[in-house]
Design an enzyme around this catalytic site. Structure first.
Site, PDB file in Angstrom:
ATOM      1  N   PHE A 143      93.691  -3.485   4.527  1.00 27.34           N
ATOM      2  CA  PHE A 143      93.925  -2.279   4.451  1.00 27.34           C
ATOM      3  C   PHE A 143      95.711  -2.028   4.588  1.00 27.34           C
ATOM      4  CE2 PHE A 143      94.827   1.867   6.410  1.00 27.34           C
ATOM      5  CZ  PHE A 143      94.473   3.012   5.542  1.00 27.34           C
ATOM      6  N   ASP A 162      90.077  -7.386  11.730  1.00 27.27           N
ATOM      7  CA  ASP A 162      90.334  -6.275  11.618  1.00 27.27           C
ATOM      8  C   ASP A 162      88.791  -5.747  11.334  1.00 27.27           C
ATOM      9  OD1 ASP A 162      90.098  -3.341  10.969  1.00 27.27           O
ATOM     10  OD2 ASP A 162      92.063  -3.401  10.135  1.00 27.27           O
ATOM     11  N   TYR A 179      86.783   6.312  14.431  1.00 26.78           N
ATOM     12  CA  TYR A 179      86.195   7.480  13.855  1.00 26.78           C
ATOM     13  C   TYR A 179      85.439   7.540  12.479  1.00 26.78           C
ATOM     14  CZ  TYR A 179      90.750   6.049  11.719  1.00 26.78           C
ATOM     15  OH  TYR A 179      91.939   5.384  11.271  1.00 26.78           O
ATOM     16  N   LYS A 180      85.155   6.411  12.166  1.00 30.78           N
ATOM     17  CA  LYS A 180      84.355   5.846  10.823  1.00 30.78           C
ATOM     18  C   LYS A 180      83.092   5.579  11.382  1.00 30.78           C
ATOM     19  CE  LYS A 180      88.019   3.257   8.642  1.00 30.78           C
ATOM     20  NZ  LYS A 180      88.503   4.254   7.507  1.00 30.78           N
ATOM     21  N   ARG A 182      84.393   5.937  -3.874  1.00 29.33           N
ATOM     22  CA  ARG A 182      83.785   5.218  -2.609  1.00 29.33           C
ATOM     23  C   ARG A 182      82.686   6.081  -2.109  1.00 29.33           C
ATOM     24  NH1 ARG A 182      87.479   3.455   2.317  1.00 29.33           N
ATOM     25  NH2 ARG A 182      87.482   5.441   2.908  1.00 29.33           N
TER      26      ARG A 182
END
Lengths: 396, 396
Positions: free
Chosen positions: A112, A183, A208-209, A355
């Protein structure tokens, strides 16, 4: 059968099929009541006393343990706070200090971008030959040499869902004498992770995912327990001090993972996350994984059967894929806007990736079939070919 | 007359006299409804779309402008995020990069320990002769020499309320070629600040004290507008990137103050703070200052008249005092517990400081008189001499 389905625990807007829980999870039903209580019974009534009386000060560790359970981290090895970018920086800085004779951070181009940016900022600050080296994801194993101080990778690629082999790469890093930082942004709550077995030194991630902690929920950091007392915090804030309320003039790191705390914790966000973590009680990540793969396989099969305009961008082998499926389409941005307008919510990642995240806690097989129908309609009828869908807003 | 009194805008527990708004401000009445809306109408219903549709992504700048108005910062020069400790680190790292030929950060022993700890972590990470030099507050002016890269001070001393002369010290720093960083933790919303006139390069502060943003509310950072495009972010996170949603592999800082954003903003905390800032609409900081001084002078006079056991620890001259008054008392910790038990809430700071904050938005002259009565009772009747008040808990 999806044995982890808990739809009734979430608020999901009527008619929406939400395939973007890998970006921002939906709200668990009990969060507003919990946060209401924190405001009106704790903040308003206890005022400053809330730090002790309501247990605010202990939340970063307590919530850390709840997250730790899902990623194979022993109790007391995970602490919450800040953002993922800040936690990446802490892990990298501490990792470099463990290998003072080496100066290279190795990562890959599938990482990321913020992880790469934070590493860039850190090596830029250090100067003196420090370097961030970035190779293609498939070249990582070969690039791990004895000049590498820290290997930093995201387990699941945010665009394609391609999954690194955590155990094998960690072994390679260790064989070369490097420190390993993982990560887990797209892993925690998405796939089984066994941090203890992986033997890596550091892990970080966001909540938060797949963990549904709400927009801007705190991040986490893990240090392998045998190393926590030796890790040197670069962001040596007062709440990572051994005795913050002595107000000593010099920093003395707290024991263990607590030293990775920095400033005053965001109590409202912590409470929302703590409440959201209750949904996971009794949930086995192996069951989540099995249900996720079933949904993904169904989705790939139906899209490939009905929507030939899309090309699979994710690995076909579910063993090396996280909990998302991505397809390439030249007009992916506009197509995703058209889908969102029709209540099928996924997201777009440049340059051409559509996605879709699969979160079996609130998605079932019927949702997948219904979503594919809408995708087919958008494609067959070129509904994406609409000027309104081509205006790029800042966040997709 | 206290012309800024707005008691009706806050929830204050029945019977409590709250003299700790300098530690955690009370809850503005409209915060729960606002945050309820953010949860049930934005997060739950908009899901990922909230970043655009509900304006979440723009909050750090919008709230930054509301804070900026109270501290004399021009529009677009302040941004919110992270914690104060992290913002201190950002300012120090960027300040050092502006003076590459110098290696010393100068601060004073009256600074809040976390500021010193963060500087210690930064110079420790940099090595190579970088140093944090700390002198007594009254020796700062003399210690500013042409070897100093960055002078970092907190305007108002967290223990005594002693106020540095921002303009004079900044001029001294500049005359010596140093960069000036001011921590406004005990200034923002407490006393008038004119950042533009001070000419300092950086300022940082928190919002859970006098700005009533709630426990763990986001911090702020200011860069002097003419320098913002040149400041190099050490914590180069994706939301400080010029174009975060292009997902470039290399970091390119955003224009201006936006580059000091790091990770995903804590939307729930941001919304609580944004709502809390509405209380300040139409409030003039000069009026706040006048009312605060009147309350403090009354408090000092009544305590010195009625409670001889306490010794003033704050400057007697209100011109060099912030918005708090501190007294020394050998058994200060126990005495403060006794006061809190009797609904007069201040706090204790080691080794012997009893600290009382004055916040004219919700305190009036009758509150002061009532508080002094309780203090006198606790002292005259040695109510502090109770084993239960001597057990030190972690947070006071």
């Amino acid at each position: 059968m999806n044995k982890v389905l808990k739809k009734e625990h979430f608020i999901l807007p009527e008619g929406v099929i939400y395939l973007d829980g890998n970006s921002l999870g939906p709200m668990p039903k009990t969060v507003p009541q919990r946060l209401g209580g924190v405001m009106t019974e704790e903040w308003a009534q206890m005022l400053i006393r809330g730090w002790n009386k309501a247990g605010w000060m202990a939340m970063p560790s307590g919530v850390g343990d709840a997250v730790g359970r899902l990623i194979g981290a022993p109790k007391g090895s995970v602490v919450m706070g800040d953002t993922l970018s800040v936690k990446v920086y802490q892990a990298l800085a501490a990792g470099l200090k463990m290998r003072p004779e080496r100066k290279i951070i190795l990562s890959d181009t599938g990482n990321f971008p913020s992880d790469l940016y934070m590493a860039e900022g850190l090596v830029g600050l250090l100067g003196q030959g420090y370097e961030l080296r970035t190779v293609a994801p498939e070249e990582v194993a070969e690039a791990i040499g004895d000049d590498i101080a820290v290997v930093m990778l995201t387990e699941v690629d945010y665009r394609t869902g391609r999954k690194h082999d955590m155990k094998t790469i960690t072994e390679l890093a260790h064989a070369a004498g490097a420190v390993m930082v993982w990560d887990l942004a797209h892993s925690a709550g998405a796939i089984p992770v066994d941090l203890a077995a992986s033997n890596c030194e550091f892990a970080v991630g966001c909540t938060y995912k797949y963990l549904n902690g709400g927009p801007g929920a705190p991040a986490f950091i893990y240090i392998r327990p045998d190393l926590a007392d030796a890790a040197q915090p670069a962001l040596s804030g007062w709440l990572g001090h051994d005795s913050p309320f002595d107000f000593d003039l010099n920093y003395r790191p707290a024991k263990g993972i607590e030293r990775m705390r920095v400033g005053t914790p965001p109590v409202l966000q912590m409470a929302a996350l703590e409440e959201a973590m209750k949904v996971w009680e009794g949930v086995d990540m192996a069951d989540v994984r099995a249900a996720s793969i079933a949904l993904q396989e169904q989705f790939i099969a139906e899209v490939e059967r009905d929507v030939p305009q899309l090309t699979l961008a994710s690995p076909r082998d579910s063993a090396v894929r996280g909990s998302q499926v991505s397809f390439r389409f030249e007009h992916g941005y506009a197509a995703m806007q058209a889908l969102i307008d029709r209540s099928v919510i996924g997201d777009f990642r440049a340059p051409d990736i559509m996605r879709f995240g699969f979160t079996p806690l609130y998605l079932d097989s019927d949702d997948v079939t219904a979503a594919v129908k809408v995708i087919r309609d958008v494609m067959d009828n070129r509904l994406w070919d609409n000027a309104a869908y081509k205006v790029k807003s800042r966040v997709t």
